[in-house]
Design a protein around this motif. Structure first.
Motif, PDB file in Angstrom:
ATOM      1  N   GLY A  74       0.806  -1.214   0.000  1.00  0.00           N
ATOM      2  CA  GLY A  74       0.000   0.000   0.000  1.00  0.00           C
ATOM      3  C   GLY A  74       0.839   1.263   0.000  1.00  0.00           C
ATOM      4  O   GLY A  74       0.537   2.226  -0.695  1.00  0.00           O
ATOM      5  N   ARG A  75       1.918   1.269   0.779  1.00  0.00           N
ATOM      6  CA  ARG A  75       2.851   2.388   0.793  1.00  0.00           C
ATOM      7  C   ARG A  75       4.137   1.950   1.492  1.00  0.00           C
ATOM      8  O   ARG A  75       4.185   0.898   2.136  1.00  0.00           O
ATOM      9  N   VAL A  76       5.165   2.761   1.335  1.00  0.00           N
ATOM     10  CA  VAL A  76       6.411   2.585   2.091  1.00  0.00           C
ATOM     11  C   VAL A  76       6.493   3.750   3.065  1.00  0.00           C
ATOM     12  O   VAL A  76       6.346   4.903   2.667  1.00  0.00           O
ATOM     13  N   HIS A  77       6.726   3.464   4.345  1.00  0.00           N
ATOM     14  CA  HIS A  77       6.818   4.561   5.324  1.00  0.00           C
ATOM     15  C   HIS A  77       8.260   4.880   5.690  1.00  0.00           C
ATOM     16  O   HIS A  77       8.533   5.955   6.237  1.00  0.00           O
ATOM     17  N   ALA A  78       9.194   3.955   5.399  1.00  0.00           N
ATOM     18  CA  ALA A  78      10.593   4.226   5.732  1.00  0.00           C
ATOM     19  C   ALA A  78      11.498   3.412   4.817  1.00  0.00           C
ATOM     20  O   ALA A  78      11.161   2.288   4.418  1.00  0.00           O
ATOM     21  N   LEU A  79      12.634   3.993   4.489  1.00  0.00           N
ATOM     22  CA  LEU A  79      13.672   3.271   3.761  1.00  0.00           C
ATOM     23  C   LEU A  79      14.914   3.203   4.634  1.00  0.00           C
ATOM     24  O   LEU A  79      15.407   4.225   5.115  1.00  0.00           O
ATOM     25  N   VAL A  80      15.407   1.985   4.847  1.00  0.00           N
ATOM     26  CA  VAL A  80      16.624   1.759   5.614  1.00  0.00           C
ATOM     27  C   VAL A  80      17.738   1.411   4.647  1.00  0.00           C
ATOM     28  O   VAL A  80      17.630   0.437   3.885  1.00  0.00           O
ATOM     29  N   TRP A  81      18.797   2.213   4.648  1.00  0.00           N
ATOM     30  CA  TRP A  81      19.925   1.958   3.754  1.00  0.00           C
ATOM     31  C   TRP A  81      20.999   1.190   4.521  1.00  0.00           C
ATOM     32  O   TRP A  81      21.731   1.747   5.341  1.00  0.00           O
ATOM     33  N   ALA A  82      21.066  -0.120   4.264  1.00  0.00           N
ATOM     34  CA  ALA A  82      22.059  -0.979   4.906  1.00  0.00           C
ATOM     35  C   ALA A  82      22.900  -1.696   3.861  1.00  0.00           C
ATOM     36  O   ALA A  82      23.593  -2.670   4.177  1.00  0.00           O
ATOM     37  N   ALA A  83      22.851  -1.220   2.615  1.00  0.00           N
ATOM     38  CA  ALA A  83      23.585  -1.861   1.528  1.00  0.00           C
ATOM     39  C   ALA A  83      25.053  -1.459   1.566  1.00  0.00           C
ATOM     40  O   ALA A  83      25.398  -0.373   2.032  1.00  0.00           O
ATOM     41  N   GLY A  84      25.885  -2.334   1.058  1.00  0.00           N
ATOM     42  CA  GLY A  84      27.309  -2.012   0.970  1.00  0.00           C
ATOM     43  C   GLY A  84      28.144  -3.271   0.832  1.00  0.00           C
ATOM     44  O   GLY A  84      27.802  -4.311   1.395  1.00  0.00           O
ATOM     45  N   PRO A  85      29.252  -3.177   0.098  1.00  0.00           N
ATOM     46  CA  PRO A  85      30.115  -4.347  -0.099  1.00  0.00           C
ATOM     47  C   PRO A  85      31.046  -4.566   1.084  1.00  0.00           C
ATOM     48  O   PRO A  85      31.202  -3.694   1.950  1.00  0.00           O
ATOM     49  N   LEU A  86      31.661  -5.746   1.128  1.00  0.00           N
ATOM     50  CA  LEU A  86      32.731  -6.008   2.088  1.00  0.00           C
ATOM     51  C   LEU A  86      33.856  -5.015   1.817  1.00  0.00           C
ATOM     52  O   LEU A  86      34.256  -4.810   0.672  1.00  0.00           O
ATOM     53  N   VAL A  87      34.356  -4.364   2.862  1.00  0.00           N
ATOM     54  CA  VAL A  87      35.309  -3.263   2.700  1.00  0.00           C
ATOM     55  C   VAL A  87      36.703  -3.715   3.108  1.00  0.00           C
ATOM     56  O   VAL A  87      36.958  -3.999   4.287  1.00  0.00           O
ATOM     57  N   ASP A  88      37.617  -3.777   2.136  1.00  0.00           N
ATOM     58  CA  ASP A  88      39.010  -4.086   2.450  1.00  0.00           C
ATOM     59  C   ASP A  88      39.615  -2.949   3.264  1.00  0.00           C
ATOM     60  O   ASP A  88      39.322  -1.769   3.048  1.00  0.00           O
ATOM     61  N   GLN A  89      40.478  -3.313   4.200  1.00  0.00           N
ATOM     62  CA  GLN A  89      41.134  -2.336   5.062  1.00  0.00           C
ATOM     63  C   GLN A  89      42.465  -1.924   4.427  1.00  0.00           C
ATOM     64  O   GLN A  89      43.445  -2.680   4.451  1.00  0.00           O
ATOM     65  N   LEU A  90      42.486  -0.726   3.865  1.00  0.00           N
ATOM     66  CA  LEU A  90      43.650  -0.245   3.121  1.00  0.00           C
ATOM     67  C   LEU A  90      43.918   1.214   3.454  1.00  0.00           C
ATOM     68  O   LEU A  90      42.975   2.003   3.619  1.00  0.00           O
ATOM     69  N   HIS A  91      45.202   1.578   3.543  1.00  0.00           N
ATOM     70  CA  HIS A  91      45.523   2.994   3.639  1.00  0.00           C
ATOM     71  C   HIS A  91      45.104   3.684   2.336  1.00  0.00           C
ATOM     72  O   HIS A  91      45.107   3.074   1.258  1.00  0.00           O
ATOM     73  N   LEU A  92      44.747   4.951   2.435  1.00  0.00           N
ATOM     74  CA  LEU A  92      44.312   5.682   1.246  1.00  0.00           C
ATOM     75  C   LEU A  92      45.369   5.638   0.151  1.00  0.00           C
ATOM     76  O   LEU A  92      45.050   5.514  -1.040  1.00  0.00           O
ATOM     77  N   SER A  93      46.635   5.727   0.548  1.00  0.00           N
ATOM     78  CA  SER A  93      47.723   5.733  -0.435  1.00  0.00           C
ATOM     79  C   SER A  93      47.863   4.414  -1.182  1.00  0.00           C
ATOM     80  O   SER A  93      48.481   4.356  -2.249  1.00  0.00           O
ATOM     81  N   GLU A  94      47.268   3.352  -0.625  1.00  0.00           N
ATOM     82  CA  GLU A  94      47.380   2.016  -1.218  1.00  0.00           C
ATOM     83  C   GLU A  94      46.061   1.526  -1.805  1.00  0.00           C
ATOM     84  O   GLU A  94      45.945   0.371  -2.209  1.00  0.00           O
ATOM     85  N   THR A  95      45.069   2.402  -1.863  1.00  0.00           N
ATOM     86  CA  THR A  95      43.742   1.996  -2.325  1.00  0.00           C
ATOM     87  C   THR A  95      43.660   2.083  -3.844  1.00  0.00           C
ATOM     88  O   THR A  95      43.812   3.172  -4.414  1.00  0.00           O
TER      89      THR A  95
END
Length: 246
Positions: A74-95
């Motif tokens: 009938g309707r959507v009252h809320a959107l929950v954004w929980a999407a996202g990939p597995l995040v590798d742990q990397l320094h910015l200089s090595e990304t």
């Protein structure tokens, strides 16, 4: 409507919403079996639950899920954004640039597309809520977590923008800043050896509460912000992170 419903935090959010009385439109990308199992569990609480395949990088799939959810509920009252990939742990200089582009495509472009998809519906229905799962790294930069923290920081600006521009239509937008949660992605990264004992000791030393959080605690915060109990709360960050950054 929960995007990323088969992840540890997405599933916990869905469970909290179901316990608090919401029907659910569960959106998943590839883990249909997990989505079906979660749906059956939530139906056991007496909830109506539908399943919708969504690729966060494809706005057409978000629109299709929205339309199917409206048709079913009938309707959507809320959107929950929980999407996202597995995040590798990397320094910015090595990304690698390709990993950066992928993070932006899923986290930022995906959330933006979801907001654009739901805002007209929320306006037509007299209001609605966005609940974004962000990162406690927005409060205090955690080295090597840039692929998660930086895109989510862009979304924090989008959350404030939605709150500012759409509040006159009864639309709210808030963020749950997620700390280290003893579930899902954290377990996968531990298993891969991306976090060692030194990292665990260093992070826990920074926490006023000397333990990791639980997925259920994230779910409680999501359900509150999605509900009428938070009806006068918008443009805010609720950190569920054991005091990280204090």
């Amino acid at each position: 409507m929960v995007l990323g419903a088969t992840g540890g935090l997405g599933a916990a959010s869905a469970r909290a919403l179901a316990r608090d009385g919401s029907d659910l439109a569960l959106c998943f990308r590839s883990k249909r079996d997990a989505a079906e199992a979660l749906a059956e569990e939530l139906r056991g609480h007496g909830r109506t639950v539908t399943l919708h395949p969504v690729d966060a990088t494809d706005p057409a799939t978000i629109d299709a899920a929205r339309d199917a959810a409206i048709a079913a509920h009938g309707r959507v009252h809320a959107l929950v954004w929980a999407a996202g990939p597995l995040v590798d742990q990397l320094h910015l200089s090595e990304t690698p640039l390709e990993k950066w582009k992928r993070a932006i495509a899923v986290e930022v472009n995906g959330f933006f597309a979801a907001a654009q998809s739901l805002i007209p519906h929320f306006r037509a229905e007299g209001g609605g809520a966005f609940v974004h799962l962000g990162s406690a790294g927005d409060l205090y930069w955690p080295p090597r977590d840039g692929l998660s923290v930086a895109p989510k920081a862009a979304n924090e600006s989008l959350v404030r923008g939605i709150a500012k521009e759409e509040g006159r239509h009864g639309i709210r937008a808030n963020s749950v800043l997620v700390g280290v949660i003893d579930a899902g992605m954290f377990h996968e990264l531990l298993a891969q050896g991306q976090f060692d004992d030194a990292w665990v000791k260093e992070v826990q030393a920074q926490l006023p509460l000397k333990r990791w959080g639980t997925a259920e605690e994230i779910g409680h915060a999501v359900s509150f912000l999605a509900s009428a109990r938070a009806g006068y709360t918008t443009g805010q960050q609720l950190a569920v992170a054991g005091g990280y950054g204090v």
